[in-house]
Scaffold this motif. Structure first.
Motif, mmCIF file in Angstrom:
data_model
loop_
_atom_site.group_PDB
_atom_site.id
_atom_site.type_symbol
_atom_site.label_atom_id
_atom_site.label_comp_id
_atom_site.label_asym_id
_atom_site.label_seq_id
_atom_site.Cartn_x
_atom_site.Cartn_y
_atom_site.Cartn_z
ATOM 1 N N ALA A 109 0.826 -1.210 0.000
ATOM 2 C CA ALA A 109 0.000 0.000 0.000
ATOM 3 C C ALA A 109 0.857 1.255 0.000
ATOM 4 O O ALA A 109 0.643 2.179 -0.802
ATOM 5 C CB ALA A 109 -0.925 -0.003 1.212
ATOM 6 N N PHE A 110 1.850 1.305 0.875
ATOM 7 C CA PHE A 110 2.726 2.474 0.943
ATOM 8 C C PHE A 110 3.560 2.612 -0.333
ATOM 9 O O PHE A 110 3.795 3.719 -0.802
ATOM 10 C CB PHE A 110 3.629 2.399 2.175
ATOM 11 C CG PHE A 110 2.953 2.795 3.456
ATOM 12 C CD1 PHE A 110 2.947 4.120 3.865
ATOM 13 C CD2 PHE A 110 2.325 1.851 4.252
ATOM 14 C CE1 PHE A 110 2.329 4.495 5.048
ATOM 15 C CE2 PHE A 110 1.703 2.214 5.431
ATOM 16 C CZ PHE A 110 1.707 3.534 5.839
ATOM 17 N N GLU A 131 11.117 6.113 4.125
ATOM 18 C CA GLU A 131 11.397 6.724 2.818
ATOM 19 C C GLU A 131 10.130 6.835 1.979
ATOM 20 O O GLU A 131 9.924 7.828 1.285
ATOM 21 C CB GLU A 131 12.456 5.915 2.068
ATOM 22 C CG GLU A 131 13.835 6.020 2.670
ATOM 23 C CD GLU A 131 14.869 5.179 1.926
ATOM 24 O OE1 GLU A 131 14.626 4.788 0.757
ATOM 25 O OE2 GLU A 131 15.912 4.898 2.540
ATOM 26 N N LEU A 132 9.275 5.818 2.050
ATOM 27 C CA LEU A 132 8.021 5.862 1.305
ATOM 28 C C LEU A 132 7.126 6.981 1.837
ATOM 29 O O LEU A 132 6.548 7.747 1.060
ATOM 30 C CB LEU A 132 7.302 4.514 1.390
ATOM 31 C CG LEU A 132 8.022 3.334 0.740
ATOM 32 C CD1 LEU A 132 7.298 2.025 1.054
ATOM 33 C CD2 LEU A 132 8.170 3.538 -0.763
ATOM 34 N N ILE A 133 7.038 7.088 3.149
ATOM 35 C CA ILE A 133 6.221 8.142 3.758
ATOM 36 C C ILE A 133 6.775 9.514 3.401
ATOM 37 O O ILE A 133 6.008 10.421 3.041
ATOM 38 C CB ILE A 133 6.138 7.948 5.285
ATOM 39 C CG1 ILE A 133 5.317 6.689 5.592
ATOM 40 C CG2 ILE A 133 5.526 9.177 5.964
ATOM 41 C CD1 ILE A 133 5.357 6.257 7.050
ATOM 42 N N ASP A 134 8.080 9.675 3.462
ATOM 43 C CA ASP A 134 8.692 10.964 3.091
ATOM 44 C C ASP A 134 8.379 11.312 1.645
ATOM 45 O O ASP A 134 8.087 12.460 1.315
ATOM 46 C CB ASP A 134 10.205 10.931 3.312
ATOM 47 C CG ASP A 134 10.592 10.960 4.782
ATOM 48 O OD1 ASP A 134 9.724 11.263 5.628
ATOM 49 O OD2 ASP A 134 11.764 10.658 5.079
ATOM 50 N N GLY A 154 1.184 14.211 -1.314
ATOM 51 C CA GLY A 154 0.166 13.227 -0.936
ATOM 52 C C GLY A 154 -0.376 13.499 0.456
ATOM 53 O O GLY A 154 0.346 13.969 1.330
ATOM 54 N N ALA A 155 -1.650 13.230 0.638
ATOM 55 C CA ALA A 155 -2.296 13.416 1.941
ATOM 56 C C ALA A 155 -2.236 12.113 2.724
ATOM 57 O O ALA A 155 -2.405 11.034 2.163
ATOM 58 C CB ALA A 155 -3.749 13.837 1.748
ATOM 59 N N LEU A 199 0.761 13.013 15.829
ATOM 60 C CA LEU A 199 1.052 12.571 14.467
ATOM 61 C C LEU A 199 2.269 13.249 13.849
ATOM 62 O O LEU A 199 2.669 14.341 14.255
ATOM 63 C CB LEU A 199 -0.159 12.833 13.568
ATOM 64 C CG LEU A 199 -1.478 12.194 13.987
ATOM 65 C CD1 LEU A 199 -2.559 12.542 12.978
ATOM 66 C CD2 LEU A 199 -1.341 10.689 14.143
ATOM 67 N N ILE A 200 2.811 12.594 12.827
ATOM 68 C CA ILE A 200 3.888 13.185 12.045
ATOM 69 C C ILE A 200 3.362 14.437 11.337
ATOM 70 O O ILE A 200 2.147 14.567 11.116
ATOM 71 C CB ILE A 200 4.466 12.189 11.011
ATOM 72 C CG1 ILE A 200 3.371 11.679 10.063
ATOM 73 C CG2 ILE A 200 5.188 11.045 11.703
ATOM 74 C CD1 ILE A 200 3.863 10.785 8.942
ATOM 75 N N GLU A 201 4.264 15.292 10.977
ATOM 76 C CA GLU A 201 3.885 16.527 10.293
ATOM 77 C C GLU A 201 3.141 16.210 8.998
ATOM 78 O O GLU A 201 3.535 15.343 8.232
ATOM 79 C CB GLU A 201 5.136 17.351 9.966
ATOM 80 C CG GLU A 201 4.822 18.687 9.361
ATOM 81 C CD GLU A 201 6.079 19.501 9.096
ATOM 82 O OE1 GLU A 201 6.016 20.363 8.207
ATOM 83 O OE2 GLU A 201 7.096 19.271 9.766
ATOM 84 N N GLY A 202 2.050 16.910 8.798
ATOM 85 C CA GLY A 202 1.285 16.766 7.571
ATOM 86 C C GLY A 202 0.191 15.717 7.617
ATOM 87 O O GLY A 202 -0.646 15.666 6.731
ATOM 88 N N ALA A 203 0.181 14.874 8.633
ATOM 89 C CA ALA A 203 -0.879 13.862 8.758
ATOM 90 C C ALA A 203 -2.047 14.457 9.540
ATOM 91 O O ALA A 203 -1.868 15.352 10.353
ATOM 92 C CB ALA A 203 -0.354 12.616 9.460
ATOM 93 N N GLY A 204 -3.234 13.937 9.264
ATOM 94 C CA GLY A 204 -4.416 14.408 9.959
ATOM 95 C C GLY A 204 -5.292 13.255 10.385
ATOM 96 O O GLY A 204 -5.053 12.102 10.022
ATOM 97 N N ILE A 205 -6.314 13.572 11.147
ATOM 98 C CA ILE A 205 -7.281 12.579 11.593
ATOM 99 C C ILE A 205 -8.637 12.983 11.026
ATOM 100 O O ILE A 205 -9.039 14.144 11.117
ATOM 101 C CB ILE A 205 -7.345 12.510 13.133
ATOM 102 C CG1 ILE A 205 -6.004 12.035 13.698
ATOM 103 C CG2 ILE A 205 -8.477 11.592 13.591
ATOM 104 C CD1 ILE A 205 -5.929 12.030 15.221
#
Length: 121
Positions: free
Chosen positions: A22-23, A66-69, A76-77, A95-101
Motif C-alpha cells: 500500500a505504501f 522513505e516511502l512516507i517521506d 500526498g495526503a 502525528l507526524i507533520e502533515g498527517a491528519g485525523i
C-alpha cells in the motif's frame, strides 16, 4: 482531468507485505504525478506516529520512512481514521507533520467522484 488515487491501508506490522504494498503504490503514484490520499486504518495508524515507521522491516521492500517521506514530499495526503486513532489513544498532536485525523464522512466524499480510483490493502 487526472484521476485521483485513494488508498486505504488496513494492515500494519501484523500483515507486513500488504502494508508495504500500500505504501509503495502510494509513493510510486505520487512520484508519477498522481494526486494521492493515503488513509491509515487498523494497525497501520501506528505509522503516523514519529519514529514508528522506522521500526517496520520487510526484506526486499523499500524502507517505510522513505516511502512516507516521498508521499508527503510529493503532496500526498495522509489521514488517520478517527475511530482507529481513538481506540489507540492517538491524537492530532501525536502525528507526524502533515498527517491528519478524519472519519468516514471524508473518506466517502473522497472516493465517490467519477475521477477517483480507490484501493484497499
Amino acid at each position: 482531468m487526472a484521476k485521483k488515487l485513494v488508498i486505504k491501508v488496513t494492515a500494519g506490522a501484523d500483515a507486513p507485505e500488504r502494508c508495504s504494498q500500500a505504501f509503495t503504490v502510494a509513493a510510486v503514484a505520487v512520484a508519477s504525478g498522481v494526486e494521492v490520499s493515503l488513509w491509515l486504518t487498523g494497525e497501520s495508524v501506528w505509522f503516523a506516529l514519529p519514529g514508528r515507521a522506522a521500526e517496520f522491516e520487510l526484506p526486499h521492500a523499500a524502507p517505510l520512512p522513505e516511502l512516507i517521506d516521498g508521499i508527503r514530499a510529493g503532496g500526498g495526503a495522509i489521514t488517520v481514521c478517527t475511530q482507529c486513532a481513538a481506540r489507540r489513544d492517538i491524537e492530532q498532536k501525536d502525528l507526524i507533520e502533515g498527517a491528519g485525523i478524519a472519519g468516514s464522512q471524508l473518506f466517502v466524499s473522497e472516493i465517490m467522484p467519477d475521477d477517483v480510483q480507490a484501493l484497499v490493502y
